[in-house]
Design an enzyme around this catalytic site. Structure first.
Site, mmCIF file in Angstrom:
data_model
loop_
_atom_site.group_PDB
_atom_site.id
_atom_site.type_symbol
_atom_site.label_atom_id
_atom_site.label_comp_id
_atom_site.label_asym_id
_atom_site.label_seq_id
_atom_site.Cartn_x
_atom_site.Cartn_y
_atom_site.Cartn_z
ATOM 1 N N SER A 1 0.875 -1.182 0.000
ATOM 2 C CA SER A 1 0.000 0.000 0.000
ATOM 3 C C SER A 1 0.905 1.221 0.000
ATOM 4 O O SER A 1 2.030 1.174 0.521
ATOM 5 C CB SER A 1 -0.857 0.022 1.268
ATOM 6 O OG SER A 1 -1.494 1.281 1.408
ATOM 7 N N TYR B 1 -1.572 -0.339 10.339
ATOM 8 C CA TYR B 1 -1.755 -0.886 8.982
ATOM 9 C C TYR B 1 -0.540 -0.539 8.111
ATOM 10 O O TYR B 1 -0.008 -1.409 7.401
ATOM 11 C CB TYR B 1 -3.036 -0.297 8.395
ATOM 12 C CG TYR B 1 -3.256 -0.542 6.925
ATOM 13 C CD1 TYR B 1 -3.663 -1.785 6.452
ATOM 14 C CD2 TYR B 1 -3.089 0.486 5.995
ATOM 15 C CE1 TYR B 1 -3.889 -2.001 5.099
ATOM 16 C CE2 TYR B 1 -3.314 0.284 4.649
ATOM 17 C CZ TYR B 1 -3.710 -0.953 4.200
ATOM 18 O OH TYR B 1 -3.931 -1.165 2.862
#
Ligand code: NAP
Length: 245
Positions: free
Chosen positions: A140, A154
């Site tokens: 990501s 995350y």
């Protein structure tokens, strides 16, 4: 000329919805059969299987279960032959939270799913896959942007994916296995609402140089390319798909 398994079967984790489902569709359109896993949404998985017919198989199997990767590879072997492509895509953000409020249970769930789950998946891939095969891990842009104020937990899990990608490319390159990652930015899927940030894409859109949110299909196209022989000299790379953000 190096031989590449361009049309061999692919295993996709988290293929029932979002980027995973778009990638399953794109792989089948490119002529590759797919075995995909999902966590619990049987309705979404069944709908995708009905749409794509005999070209796919679905398995309800959590990526954090150490038995899952072998089950996926066994199903692929039985249905379509040995897997030549692997997309370790399944992931969650956990609830959006400042670090001071994050519970250990939420931190553990994100690390278990994103890091341990991906690790177990590619570990089995390293055992089973051969020359000409390719893996793609799901990173990501958060890995570099850091997720401050939303989900540092995350972002940290995705930073680990980047390290794994580079290390595995070096470790598995001599076996003829390529390993890359994709790092999407703001992509229109249900993951943002699941984190309690239903308006996140609207709020963040102004940060994107291309001035729009990305689609799951745009990520899928890059994954299909990375898993194909057209990317035959690409390994150890993290491809940003983020409109410049
Ligand atoms: P999504 O729409 O929420 O879909 C997640 C998929 O993963 C679903 O198929 C889900 O299965 C599956 N899944 C979740 N936990 C699982 C588990 N423990 N075991 C097996 N499968 C599991 O999410 P998405 O936006 O497509 O995200 C996919 C990946 O892209 C994630 O790794 C995410 O971090 C990454 N990513 C997304 C964005 C974005 O903006 N969307 C940006 C960067 C990176 P069920 O259907 O059964 O729940």
């Amino acid at each position: 000329m190096v031989s590449h398994s361009d049309l061999g079967p692919v295993i996709v984790t988290g293929g029932s919805r979002g980027i995973g489902a778009a990638t399953v569709r794109a792989l089948v359109a490119a002529g590759r059969p797919v075995v995909f896993s999902y966590a619990s949404n049987t309705a979404a998985a069944d709908a995708l299987c009905a749409e794509l017919g005999g070209h796919v198989r679905a398995l309800c199997a959590d990526v954090t279960d150490p038995a899952t990767p072998a089950r996926l590879f066994d199903l692929c072997q039985a249905a379509f032959g040995p897997a030549t492509g692997l997309f370790a895509n399944a992931g969650i953000t956990g609830p959006a939270s400042k670090i001071t409020d994050l519970s250990l249970a939420d931190l553990t769930r994100v690390i278990d799913t994103n890091l341990i789950g991906s690790f177990l998946t590619v570990q089995e891939g390293a055992r089973r896959m051969g020359t000409g095969s390719a893996m793609v891990l799901m990173s990501s842009r958060a890995a570099e942007l850091g997720g401050g104020g939303e989900w540092v937990h995350y972002a940290a899990s995705k930073g680990a994916i980047n390290a794994m990608t580079k290390g595995l490319a070096r470790e598995l390159g001599p076996k003829g296995i390529r390993v890359n990652a994709v790092a999407p930015g703001l992509i229109d899927t249900e993951i943002h609402a699941a984190a309690g940030l239903g308006d996140r894409l609207v709020q963040k859109r102004g940060e994107v140089p291309l001035a729009r949110i990305g689609t799951a299909d745009e990520v899928a196209d890059t994954v299909v390319w990375l898993l194909s022989a057209r990317a035959s000299y690409v390994t150890g790379t993290i491809v940003d798909i983020a409109g410049g953000r």
